[in-house]
Each structure stands twice: as C-alpha cells, then as structure tokens.
Motif scaffolding. Sequence first.
Motif, short mmCIF file in Angstrom:
data_model
loop_
_atom_site.label_atom_id
_atom_site.label_comp_id
_atom_site.label_asym_id
_atom_site.label_seq_id
_atom_site.Cartn_x
_atom_site.Cartn_y
_atom_site.Cartn_z
N ASP A 92 15.57 4.92 0.35
CA ASP A 92 15.63 5.25 1.78
C ASP A 92 15.44 4.00 2.63
OD1 ASP A 92 13.06 5.31 0.57
OD2 ASP A 92 12.19 6.29 2.29
N GLN A 93 14.53 3.12 2.20
CA GLN A 93 14.26 1.91 2.98
C GLN A 93 15.45 0.95 2.93
OE1 GLN A 93 11.87 1.89 4.92
NE2 GLN A 93 10.18 3.06 4.06
N GLU A 97 8.53 15.81 0.18
CA GLU A 97 8.43 15.86 -1.28
C GLU A 97 8.09 17.29 -1.69
OE1 GLU A 97 5.08 13.92 -3.02
OE2 GLU A 97 6.00 13.87 -5.00
N LEU A 131 10.67 12.36 5.61
CA LEU A 131 10.64 12.51 4.15
C LEU A 131 9.87 13.77 3.76
CD1 LEU A 131 9.90 8.80 3.21
CD2 LEU A 131 12.08 10.02 2.97
N PHE A 144 13.05 6.87 10.62
CA PHE A 144 14.32 6.39 10.06
C PHE A 144 15.41 6.53 11.12
CE2 PHE A 144 11.62 7.42 6.57
CZ PHE A 144 11.90 6.47 5.59
N LYS A 171 0.89 -1.18 0.00
CA LYS A 171 0.00 0.00 0.00
C LYS A 171 0.92 1.22 0.00
CE LYS A 171 -0.21 0.09 5.06
NZ LYS A 171 0.43 1.34 5.39
N GLY A 172 0.30 2.38 0.22
CA GLY A 172 1.12 3.58 0.42
C GLY A 172 1.54 4.25 -0.87
N ARG A 173 2.52 5.14 -0.72
CA ARG A 173 2.94 6.04 -1.79
C ARG A 173 3.43 5.34 -3.05
NH1 ARG A 173 2.74 11.78 -0.99
NH2 ARG A 173 2.35 12.05 1.23
N LEU A 174 4.02 4.15 -2.91
CA LEU A 174 4.66 3.51 -4.07
C LEU A 174 3.74 2.53 -4.79
CD1 LEU A 174 8.19 2.77 -2.50
CD2 LEU A 174 7.41 4.83 -3.69
N THR A 186 16.13 10.28 -2.23
CA THR A 186 15.66 8.92 -2.49
C THR A 186 14.68 8.86 -3.65
OG1 THR A 186 14.50 7.03 -1.52
CG2 THR A 186 13.87 9.17 -0.68
N ALA A 215 6.66 -1.53 2.57
CA ALA A 215 7.85 -1.03 1.86
C ALA A 215 9.11 -1.18 2.72
CB ALA A 215 7.64 0.43 1.46
N GLY A 270 11.69 2.02 -1.76
CA GLY A 270 12.46 3.26 -1.77
C GLY A 270 13.92 3.01 -1.42
N GLY A 310 8.50 8.19 -6.66
CA GLY A 310 8.72 8.18 -5.21
C GLY A 310 9.92 9.02 -4.84
N LYS A 311 10.13 10.11 -5.63
CA LYS A 311 11.30 10.96 -5.38
C LYS A 311 11.02 11.87 -4.20
CE LYS A 311 13.35 11.18 -9.92
NZ LYS A 311 13.72 11.96 -11.06
N CYS A 312 11.85 11.87 -3.21
CA CYS A 312 11.74 12.81 -2.09
C CYS A 312 13.08 12.88 -1.36
CB CYS A 312 10.58 12.43 -1.17
SG CYS A 312 10.57 10.74 -0.61
#
Length: 297
Positions: free
Chosen positions: A79-80, A173, A171, A126, A18-21, A192, A59, A77, A97-99
């Motif tokens: 980042d992950q 964006e 994060l 994080f 789910k989520g942003r990606l 990321t 993610a 990501g 998913g650029k941020c």
Amino acid sequence: MDLVNHLEDRLLFAIPKKGRLYNKCVEILNGSDIKFHRSQRLDIALSTSLPIALIFLPAADIPMFVGEGKCDLGITGYDQVREADIDVELPIDLEFGKCKLQVQVPANGPYKDPSELIGKTIVSSFTNLASKYFADLEGVPVDKMTTKIKYVGGSVEASCALGVADAIVDLVESGETMRAAGLTDIATVLDTSAHLIQSKNPKSDKDLIETIKSRIEGVMAAQKYVYCTYNAPKSNLKNLLKVTPGRKAPTIQNIDDEGWVAVSSMIERKQKGVILDELKKEGATDILVFEVSNCRV
Ligand SMILES: Nc1ncnc2c1ncn2[C@@H]1O[C@H](COP(=O)(O)OP(=O)(O)OP(=O)(O)O)[C@@H](O)[C@H]1O
Ligand SMILES: O=P(O)(O)OC[C@H]1O[C@H](OP(=O)(O)OP(=O)(O)O)[C@H](O)[C@@H]1O
C-alpha cells in the motif's frame, strides 16, 4: 560511535521503525542471520554479521528512500509503495501485514455504492490512492474530480462520526476498528501485504543482495513448511507418496525391514493435520513432524 560515517561500503536496508510491521521485520532479520544491535532512539544499526546498515524509517517513507536509490533494499507495505507511486522492484511478498484498503461508510447511513460518494468528502491517510480511485469512478483526471479528498495521519475511522467525512478510505484487517466506529465497507481499493522492495539501480554488490534475498526466502520457506518423516509399507508406497510429494520429490530410504521404507518430505504447515490423518489412514507408522529452523530453497 558516529554511525553515519560508517555507512560507506555498506548496503543500506530500510526497515519500518515502529508500528504494525516492525516485529515481523525483526523476526525476518533474525531468521536471516542479519545480526544487529539497535541502540535506543537511534535509527541506524550496523549489522555485525554482514556489511549492511539497517535504517529505521517510517513505513510510508521507505518507498521514497528505496525508489531514489538512497537505500538498496527495504521492507514496507505494498500500500505504501502504491501510495508513494514510486518505481521499485518487488522481489518478495513477505506475506505478513495482510490487509485491505477499503472505502468505509457509516453502517446506518445512505451510501451503499461508492458511486454515490461522487462529489462528497472522503478522509484518508492514503490520499493519492483515494484520489485515483474516485477520479476513475468519475471518469476524469484527478485535477478535474469533484470528490474532495482530505488527509489525516491516523485514527481515520473517527472522521465520519466527527462530521468531517462522508466516507473514509482506510486499512482493514479484522474489521474490528471499523465495526467499533459504526462503519461498513462498500468497496476495496487495494489488497496489501508487506514486501521486500529493491532499488532499480542498486549500488551494492549484486552477490550481497542475492544473499539477503535467498536468506529471506529461506526464512519464508522455514515458516511455511515443516519436515515430516514416516515409515511406509512398500505395498502402499505409491499412495503415500501422493500425500507427501515434497517440494521437489520425497526422500526414500531403505530400512532394516524388507517390506518397509522410510520417507521424508517437506509438507505445508497449514496442511499438517490433514496430511497426518491421511498418512495414518494409508498405513504409515512412526509419523514424526519437525520444525524447520532455517533453510535455503
Ligand atoms: N490492521 C493492520 N493489519 C495488518 N497490516 C496493517 C494494518 N494496519 C497497517 N498495516 C500495514 O502496516 C503498514 C504500516 O502501518 P502502521 O499503522 O504500523 O504505520 P506506522 O508507520 O506505524 O504509522 P502510525 O503508527 O504512525 O500510524 C501499513 O502501511 C500496512 O501495510
Ligand atoms: O481491521 P482491524 O484489525 O481493526 O485493523 C484496522 C486498523 O489498523 C490500522 O490502524 P492502526 O491500529 O495501525 O493505527 P492508526 O489508526 O493510528 O493508523 C488501520 O488504520 C485501522 O485503524
């Protein structure tokens, strides 16, 4: 059907559940002709077009599943991956998913430089990246640092107003969330974007992995380029070809008119307006632009 018993002989491909990606991942799978049907509440879907099982996971957990070789491929990501500190291959930057992972402080507060936060309390989802960042700033190993890093799972931006943090690492964006929370950035820890990640020791057939990668690269190229054709006066062909040099080279075909040729070339979608203006100025006619629905590059 008992899906779990149908995973043998399939390449396991981890996708954010789910989520942003999520939506962009589904677009990439569709574009790559990796057909699947995901039943409601089920986190495994068998592809009907290739010997692949899609495993829908948070993610943040995907680097671990791929790093430990449980799944051969995954999308998550960068980042992950860095937060999990897990060794995986990063074959394709998927450019969505650029941020930025940033240090954010109250806009009307006293802190202007991250070094002023040494010894203070930082809240983040994080915690590993935040710890490394502040340990480096203090010039000591993580276990010797004085800055306190606390974990929260979401809505990190509320932490300063609630008095649990002097600053956050989160994060950003568009910056809207931070502006609304009265925060401003004073440093960037990481840039990321979503990546295709691959196990260092994949179990599946190499050819299947290469097929998937090449299809995803095709989807990326189809998104990045459009196909442009036009008629060019031979007298100015040299200048026109400079405007549309193509990925490798433009295609030039004779037409039933002595002084003219037809030119076709891939052009970058984001340059489309400028390129068409330039072609017109240099004497091209009948300029047409087509969407590329799929390709292999
Ligand atoms: N605002 C954003 N813009 C672009 N990409 C983002 C943004 N927020 C997160 N991402 C990317 O999407 C990844 C997943 O973030 P997301 O917030 O969707 O997580 P999630 O797993 O759905 O968790 P949750 O919804 O429980 O917070 C992040 O690791 C980052 O790579
Ligand atoms: O700069 P912006 O465009 O405003 O985006 C930044 C926000 O997006 C992410 O959170 P998300 O909305 O995914 O929810 P979360 O806070 O539950 O993680 C991130 O944690 C920020 O809160």
